[in-house]
Design a protein around this motif. Structure first.
Motif, short mmCIF file in Angstrom:
data_model
loop_
_atom_site.label_atom_id
_atom_site.label_comp_id
_atom_site.label_asym_id
_atom_site.label_seq_id
_atom_site.Cartn_x
_atom_site.Cartn_y
_atom_site.Cartn_z
N THR A 191 14.60 -16.42 29.30
CA THR A 191 14.40 -17.83 29.64
C THR A 191 13.57 -18.60 28.62
O THR A 191 13.49 -19.83 28.69
N ILE A 192 12.94 -17.90 27.68
CA ILE A 192 12.17 -18.60 26.65
C ILE A 192 12.75 -18.41 25.25
O ILE A 192 12.28 -19.03 24.29
N ALA A 193 13.76 -17.56 25.14
CA ALA A 193 14.37 -17.31 23.84
C ALA A 193 15.35 -18.41 23.46
O ALA A 193 15.91 -19.10 24.32
N PHE A 194 15.55 -18.59 22.16
CA PHE A 194 16.60 -19.46 21.64
C PHE A 194 17.81 -18.57 21.34
O PHE A 194 17.70 -17.35 21.30
N THR A 195 18.95 -19.19 21.11
CA THR A 195 20.13 -18.43 20.68
C THR A 195 20.81 -19.17 19.54
O THR A 195 20.68 -20.39 19.41
N TRP A 196 21.54 -18.41 18.73
CA TRP A 196 22.30 -19.02 17.65
C TRP A 196 23.56 -19.64 18.21
O TRP A 196 24.21 -19.08 19.10
N SER A 197 23.94 -20.79 17.69
CA SER A 197 25.19 -21.43 18.07
C SER A 197 26.34 -20.88 17.24
O SER A 197 26.12 -20.20 16.22
N ASP A 198 27.56 -21.14 17.69
CA ASP A 198 28.73 -20.76 16.89
C ASP A 198 28.74 -21.52 15.56
O ASP A 198 29.32 -21.05 14.58
N ARG A 234 23.39 -25.14 13.92
CA ARG A 234 22.89 -25.49 15.24
C ARG A 234 22.17 -24.31 15.87
O ARG A 234 22.45 -23.14 15.58
N ILE A 235 21.24 -24.62 16.78
CA ILE A 235 20.49 -23.60 17.52
C ILE A 235 20.46 -24.05 18.98
O ILE A 235 20.45 -25.25 19.26
N VAL A 236 20.47 -23.10 19.91
CA VAL A 236 20.61 -23.43 21.33
C VAL A 236 19.33 -23.10 22.09
O VAL A 236 18.82 -21.97 22.01
N LEU A 237 18.83 -24.09 22.84
CA LEU A 237 17.66 -23.92 23.69
C LEU A 237 18.10 -24.20 25.12
O LEU A 237 18.04 -25.34 25.61
N GLY A 238 18.61 -23.19 25.81
CA GLY A 238 19.11 -23.40 27.16
C GLY A 238 20.32 -24.30 27.16
O GLY A 238 21.37 -23.95 26.62
N ASP A 239 20.18 -25.50 27.73
CA ASP A 239 21.29 -26.44 27.78
C ASP A 239 21.21 -27.48 26.65
O ASP A 239 21.93 -28.48 26.67
N LEU A 240 20.36 -27.25 25.67
CA LEU A 240 20.21 -28.16 24.54
C LEU A 240 20.71 -27.50 23.26
O LEU A 240 20.30 -26.38 22.94
N PRO A 256 19.42 -11.25 20.01
CA PRO A 256 20.49 -11.09 20.99
C PRO A 256 19.98 -10.42 22.26
O PRO A 256 18.89 -9.84 22.29
N THR A 257 20.79 -10.47 23.29
CA THR A 257 20.38 -10.00 24.62
C THR A 257 19.90 -8.56 24.63
O THR A 257 18.86 -8.25 25.22
N ASP A 258 20.63 -7.66 23.98
CA ASP A 258 20.24 -6.25 24.01
C ASP A 258 18.89 -6.03 23.33
O ASP A 258 18.09 -5.19 23.76
N MET A 259 18.62 -6.81 22.28
CA MET A 259 17.34 -6.68 21.59
C MET A 259 16.20 -7.25 22.43
O MET A 259 15.11 -6.68 22.49
N LEU A 260 16.46 -8.37 23.10
CA LEU A 260 15.45 -8.96 23.98
C LEU A 260 15.11 -7.99 25.11
O LEU A 260 13.95 -7.87 25.52
#
Length: 232
Positions: free
Chosen positions: A80-87, A91-97, A60-64
């Motif tokens: 800008t290089i991290a992935f994020t978890w989707s709701d 699924r996993i989120v890579l920017g706009d993907l 998450p953002t605070d950890m990054l």
């Protein structure tokens, strides 16, 4: 993953990751430069505690922000290089993907020894299980030491070395991706890239009638087409 309040410890020198580098690879490289034997040591210095080190790719953002402070880089360089978890859990989120979670292995270290000799950093493309070959060298990715087994992210003996015995991982003995398939393979890799510029350029290479579709939709169509092509 959790954040704990403790005296903050930063690495002595800054490490600025590149746009196609993985978060975990950047931290591992920074630790290696500072001769820290364990990646967890650097994380703990920033008050970050994780059970599985590779999952910081989706921190998450605070950890990054804490990890960025540890390696003395701007937080934006990690965001800008991290992935994020989707709701959605699958699924996993890579920017706009938005991509299938099952398509990524964040715990096993997959590398191209050939590419590491040209550029000593861990590419985020190597986290993608849909890309068995390195898009740069076309080498079949290596994820295990022949003597010790799977490569991981615990110790910092080098991105190209085994955590157990410390020996350098040799280039893959398997044949590389055939050259006739290289252009399409690299296009697909860019289409799934965390780097938004690479993704945008990949879309521009597609037929104009489908360029208006999202990267998520285009990757989905490509995956379904691949399943149809290989099922018969």
């Amino acid at each position: 993953m959790k954040v704990a309040e403790a005296p903050f410890k930063r690495l002595r020198f800054e490490y600025d990751p590149g746009p196609r580098e993985s978060v975990i690879g950047a931290l591992a490289a920074a630790c290696r430069e500072h001769r820290l034997p364990r990646i967890a040591t650097a994380l703990e210095g920033g008050g970050v505690h994780v059970a599985r080190i590779g999952l910081i790719q989706c921190a998450p953002t605070d950890m990054l922000d804490r990890i960025a402070r540890v390696i003395r880089t701007e937080p934006a360089n990690l965001h800008t290089i991290a992935f994020t978890w989707s709701d959605r859990r699958d699924r996993i989120v890579l920017g706009d993907l938005v991509a299938p979670r099952s398509a990524f292995d964040l715990e096993r270290r997959r590398i191209s020894p050939v590419s590491l000799r040209k550029g000593p950093y861990h590419r985020s493309d190597w986290l993608n299980l849909l890309l068995p070959y390195c898009p740069e060298s076309l080498e079949l990715l290596v994820d295990a030491c022949p003597d010790c087994g799977p490569l991981g992210w615990r110790w910092t003996r080098g991105l190209d070395a085994c955590e157990g015995c410390g020996k350098q991982i040799a280039p893959s003995k398997a044949p590389p991706l055939p050259l006739y398939a290289a252009d399409d393979y690299r296009l697909f890799a860019d289409l799934m890239s965390r780097d938004p510029d690479a993704g945008a350029k990949a879309v521009e290479q597609l037929p104009s009638v489908i360029q208006s579709f999202s990267r998520t939709a285009l990757v989905g169509v490509a995956l379904r087409a691949g399943i149809v092509a290989t099922s018969g």
